[in-house]
Design a protein around this motif. Structure first.
Motif, mmCIF file in Angstrom:
data_model
loop_
_atom_site.group_PDB
_atom_site.id
_atom_site.type_symbol
_atom_site.label_atom_id
_atom_site.label_comp_id
_atom_site.label_asym_id
_atom_site.label_seq_id
_atom_site.Cartn_x
_atom_site.Cartn_y
_atom_site.Cartn_z
ATOM 1 N N PHE A 169 0.815 -1.232 0.000
ATOM 2 C CA PHE A 169 0.000 0.000 0.000
ATOM 3 C C PHE A 169 0.842 1.273 0.000
ATOM 4 O O PHE A 169 0.799 2.056 -0.947
ATOM 5 C CB PHE A 169 -0.920 0.019 1.235
ATOM 6 N N GLU A 170 1.582 1.468 1.075
ATOM 7 C CA GLU A 170 2.160 2.784 1.355
ATOM 8 C C GLU A 170 3.033 3.305 0.215
ATOM 9 O O GLU A 170 2.796 4.416 -0.280
ATOM 10 C CB GLU A 170 2.973 2.686 2.651
ATOM 11 N N ALA A 171 4.009 2.497 -0.222
ATOM 12 C CA ALA A 171 4.915 2.980 -1.269
ATOM 13 C C ALA A 171 4.200 3.104 -2.609
ATOM 14 O O ALA A 171 4.687 3.778 -3.522
ATOM 15 C CB ALA A 171 6.119 2.040 -1.398
ATOM 16 N N LEU A 172 3.019 2.473 -2.726
ATOM 17 C CA LEU A 172 2.225 2.587 -3.956
ATOM 18 C C LEU A 172 1.268 3.779 -3.880
ATOM 19 O O LEU A 172 0.334 3.886 -4.674
ATOM 20 C CB LEU A 172 1.449 1.290 -4.215
ATOM 21 N N ASN A 173 1.519 4.632 -2.879
ATOM 22 C CA ASN A 173 0.787 5.894 -2.823
ATOM 23 C C ASN A 173 -0.669 5.748 -2.356
ATOM 24 O O ASN A 173 -1.500 6.589 -2.687
ATOM 25 C CB ASN A 173 0.832 6.562 -4.209
ATOM 26 N N HIS A 222 -2.775 -7.395 -4.312
ATOM 27 C CA HIS A 222 -2.496 -7.297 -5.751
ATOM 28 C C HIS A 222 -1.004 -7.569 -5.977
ATOM 29 O O HIS A 222 -0.220 -7.621 -5.016
ATOM 30 C CB HIS A 222 -2.899 -5.926 -6.318
ATOM 31 N N THR A 223 -0.626 -7.761 -7.235
ATOM 32 C CA THR A 223 0.785 -8.027 -7.539
ATOM 33 C C THR A 223 1.576 -6.735 -7.704
ATOM 34 O O THR A 223 2.765 -6.771 -8.017
ATOM 35 C CB THR A 223 0.920 -8.895 -8.805
ATOM 36 N N SER A 224 0.933 -5.584 -7.452
ATOM 37 C CA SER A 224 1.648 -4.300 -7.607
ATOM 38 C C SER A 224 2.795 -4.164 -6.605
ATOM 39 O O SER A 224 3.690 -3.333 -6.801
ATOM 40 C CB SER A 224 0.673 -3.135 -7.462
ATOM 41 N N ASN A 225 2.772 -4.974 -5.546
ATOM 42 C CA ASN A 225 3.902 -4.942 -4.597
ATOM 43 C C ASN A 225 5.231 -5.187 -5.306
ATOM 44 O O ASN A 225 6.273 -4.680 -4.892
ATOM 45 C CB ASN A 225 3.685 -5.974 -3.473
ATOM 46 N N VAL A 226 5.188 -5.962 -6.407
ATOM 47 C CA VAL A 226 6.428 -6.308 -7.107
ATOM 48 C C VAL A 226 7.051 -5.061 -7.768
ATOM 49 O O VAL A 226 8.272 -4.954 -7.878
ATOM 50 C CB VAL A 226 6.184 -7.435 -8.136
ATOM 51 N N GLN A 227 6.189 -4.109 -8.186
ATOM 52 C CA GLN A 227 6.730 -2.846 -8.718
ATOM 53 C C GLN A 227 7.746 -2.251 -7.751
ATOM 54 O O GLN A 227 8.860 -1.915 -8.126
ATOM 55 C CB GLN A 227 5.596 -1.816 -8.868
ATOM 56 N N ILE A 228 7.307 -2.100 -6.495
ATOM 57 C CA ILE A 228 8.161 -1.439 -5.504
ATOM 58 C C ILE A 228 9.408 -2.276 -5.220
ATOM 59 O O ILE A 228 10.537 -1.787 -5.242
ATOM 60 C CB ILE A 228 7.381 -1.206 -4.186
ATOM 61 N N ARG A 229 9.172 -3.582 -5.008
ATOM 62 C CA ARG A 229 10.318 -4.450 -4.698
ATOM 63 C C ARG A 229 11.329 -4.457 -5.835
ATOM 64 O O ARG A 229 12.538 -4.370 -5.611
ATOM 65 C CB ARG A 229 9.842 -5.879 -4.430
ATOM 66 N N ALA A 230 10.837 -4.562 -7.071
ATOM 67 C CA ALA A 230 11.751 -4.646 -8.217
ATOM 68 C C ALA A 230 12.474 -3.319 -8.427
ATOM 69 O O ALA A 230 13.675 -3.300 -8.709
ATOM 70 C CB ALA A 230 10.984 -5.054 -9.466
ATOM 71 N N SER A 268 -9.372 6.142 -15.805
ATOM 72 C CA SER A 268 -9.712 5.419 -14.580
ATOM 73 C C SER A 268 -8.917 6.027 -13.433
ATOM 74 O O SER A 268 -8.273 7.080 -13.606
ATOM 75 C CB SER A 268 -9.401 3.935 -14.775
ATOM 76 N N PHE A 269 -8.928 5.353 -12.290
ATOM 77 C CA PHE A 269 -8.112 5.864 -11.180
ATOM 78 C C PHE A 269 -7.416 4.726 -10.438
ATOM 79 O O PHE A 269 -8.042 3.726 -10.061
ATOM 80 C CB PHE A 269 -8.961 6.637 -10.163
ATOM 81 N N PHE A 270 -6.115 4.854 -10.270
ATOM 82 C CA PHE A 270 -5.356 4.028 -9.339
ATOM 83 C C PHE A 270 -4.404 4.980 -8.617
ATOM 84 O O PHE A 270 -3.891 5.924 -9.235
ATOM 85 C CB PHE A 270 -4.552 2.945 -10.076
ATOM 86 N N PRO A 271 -4.158 4.747 -7.321
ATOM 87 C CA PRO A 271 -3.320 5.705 -6.582
ATOM 88 C C PRO A 271 -1.882 5.762 -7.084
ATOM 89 O O PRO A 271 -1.211 6.769 -6.906
ATOM 90 C CB PRO A 271 -3.353 5.174 -5.141
ATOM 91 N N PHE A 272 -1.423 4.655 -7.718
ATOM 92 C CA PHE A 272 0.001 4.569 -8.068
ATOM 93 C C PHE A 272 0.278 4.924 -9.528
ATOM 94 O O PHE A 272 1.411 4.768 -9.993
ATOM 95 C CB PHE A 272 0.528 3.166 -7.746
ATOM 96 N N GLN A 324 5.221 10.229 -7.444
ATOM 97 C CA GLN A 324 5.446 9.983 -6.015
ATOM 98 C C GLN A 324 5.921 8.546 -5.770
ATOM 99 O O GLN A 324 6.748 8.303 -4.888
ATOM 100 C CB GLN A 324 4.163 10.264 -5.213
ATOM 101 N N VAL A 325 5.407 7.611 -6.566
ATOM 102 C CA VAL A 325 5.843 6.214 -6.422
ATOM 103 C C VAL A 325 7.329 6.100 -6.777
ATOM 104 O O VAL A 325 8.096 5.430 -6.081
ATOM 105 C CB VAL A 325 4.983 5.282 -7.311
ATOM 106 N N LEU A 326 7.738 6.799 -7.848
ATOM 107 C CA LEU A 326 9.155 6.780 -8.230
ATOM 108 C C LEU A 326 10.004 7.388 -7.111
ATOM 109 O O LEU A 326 11.032 6.824 -6.735
ATOM 110 C CB LEU A 326 9.361 7.546 -9.548
ATOM 111 N N ARG A 327 9.529 8.499 -6.571
ATOM 112 C CA ARG A 327 10.286 9.131 -5.473
ATOM 113 C C ARG A 327 10.369 8.195 -4.268
ATOM 114 O O ARG A 327 11.400 8.132 -3.602
ATOM 115 C CB ARG A 327 9.636 10.462 -5.067
ATOM 116 N N ASN A 328 9.285 7.434 -4.017
ATOM 117 C CA ASN A 328 9.283 6.518 -2.865
ATOM 118 C C ASN A 328 10.395 5.466 -2.960
ATOM 119 O O ASN A 328 10.819 4.917 -1.947
ATOM 120 C CB ASN A 328 7.936 5.794 -2.745
ATOM 121 N N VAL A 329 10.835 5.159 -4.169
ATOM 122 C CA VAL A 329 11.927 4.181 -4.321
ATOM 123 C C VAL A 329 13.192 4.880 -4.828
ATOM 124 O O VAL A 329 14.071 4.247 -5.434
ATOM 125 C CB VAL A 329 11.534 3.019 -5.270
#
Ligand code: DAH
Length: 351
Positions: free
Chosen positions: A152-156, A182-190, A260-264, A303-308
């Motif tokens: 959640f958090e790092a995905l904004n 969701h599998t979006s966690n892999v974005q942040i980890r990768a 559409s809308f997604f936070p990330f 913001q997601v890019l900045r988070n990593v």
């Protein structure tokens, strides 16, 4: 003197006769069991013929004794040797016959081994991964048990975002750990693991507190992909996704992007393809719209890019996510998601 030592009795005759009898018995014994019986007749402790003859020897008149004794010794040795020879031969023959009986009959029809096959979800996952591998993407499934930060958090996701609601998320007993929704966690980890440029495809299980229905299950599968590089814009995203979906379903589908809308992601969109079944004319499957929702996507939020710790002034990227189960159901004409998880062999054997 016993009765048989009458005039004319000759021990030598008896020995000769015993030898001849033995030869016939030997001749007549066709297997090791018969032969063992012969051995008992001649050498048995009680009533064996050879011991009996030896005990008669003491009554033989002196002048015959030496000759009779020698003849009896010869007879004993001969019988012994003949029995040993024949029993070895018969045993060998019986073994050969037993071997012959137990030989594998190579002309018998074989027993067909039960072959397993790949589950439809695995098939679709492999197809998806193959299409992205071809475009140089790395494959990374990521963890199913995840921390709040990666899911959640790092995905904004703001702290009060509805997707964080306990209605949707399975939490674990460990504070801050949950089953990924969701599998979006892999974005942040990768993105943390590999500096840009980077492109990754990730397929795996995700979990949500949903009732089981025809189309929903508390455990299902998602594919997630993203790319970060210099100068990436929405045209790259659209071209990549249209190539991907066309390869996955075949044919020449039409596409449209709907806001559409997604936070990330910003902007965010939904990619629709013309209905597989009516080719866009409108049917029951597409609720008469001619379109099917196929995936969510968008440009990765700065913001997601900045988070990593990736500088959004230098790098940009796109991301997308889709349900694998739904694709398998569409591709193979499976109306009920439960069919995918019941593992009924009659279903699985068709793949
Ligand atoms: N994570 C979203 C979901 O579970 C799917 C998704 C939408 C993933 C848009 C993305 C994306 O990477 O850009 O519904």
């Amino acid at each position: 003197m016993p009765a048989f030592f009458v005039a004319g009795y000759d021990m030598l005759d008896e020995i000769t006769k015993a030898g001849a009898d033995f030869d016939r018995s030997l001749e007549g014994s066709a297997d090791t069991r018969a032969l063992d019986a012969v051995r008992v007749t001649y050498f048995g402790r009680k009533g064996g013929l050879i011991p009996a003859l030896f005990s008669k020897l003491k009554d033989v008149p002196k002048e015959q004794k030496k000759e009779a004794g020698e003849a009896l010794n010869r007879l004993r040795d001969r019988i012994q040797a003949a029995l040993d020879e024949k029993s070895a031969r018969l045993a060998a023959e019986e073994l050969t016959r037993k071997d012959a009986r137990e030989t594998i009959d190579v002309t018998l029809p074989g027993r067909r081994p039960q072959l397993g096959s790949l589950h439809p979800i695995t098939l679709v996952r492999q197809q998806m991964e193959a299409i992205f591998r071809e475009m140089g993407y790395s494959v990374d499934p990521g963890p199913e048990i995840e921390s709040d930060r990666y899911n959640f958090e790092a995905l904004n996701f703001t702290p009060d975002h509805p997707a964080r609601d306990t209605q949707d998320t399975f939490f674990t007993d460990v504070e801050g750990l949950l089953l990924r929704t969701h599998t979006s966690n892999v974005q942040i980890r990768a993105m943390e693991q590999w500096p840009p440029p980077v492109k990754v495809i990730s397929c795996g299980r995700v979990y949500r507190r949903d009732e089981i229905t025809m189309r929903r299950s508390p455990m299902f599968h998602q594919a997630e992909g993203f790319l970060v590089d210099k100068g990436i814009h929405i045209g790259h995203m659209r071209a990549t996704l249209e190539h991907f979906v066309t390869k996955l379903f075949g044919g020449t589908p039409k596409f449209r992007l709907r806001p559409s809308f997604f936070p990330f992601t910003e902007p965010s969109a939904e990619l629709d393809m013309s209905c597989l079944f009516c080719k866009g004319n409108g049917c029951g499957t597409c609720s008469q719209t001619g379109w099917m929702e196929i995936l969510g996507c968008g440009m990765i939020h700065p913001q997601v890019l900045r988070n990593v710790k990736i500088d959004p002034e230098e790098w940009s990227g796109f991301a997308f996510g889709m349900g694998i189960d739904r694709v398998a159901m569409l591709k193979y004409g499976i109306p009920n998601i439960r069919t995918l998880f019941e593992n009924d062999l009659r279903v699985l054997q068709q793949f």
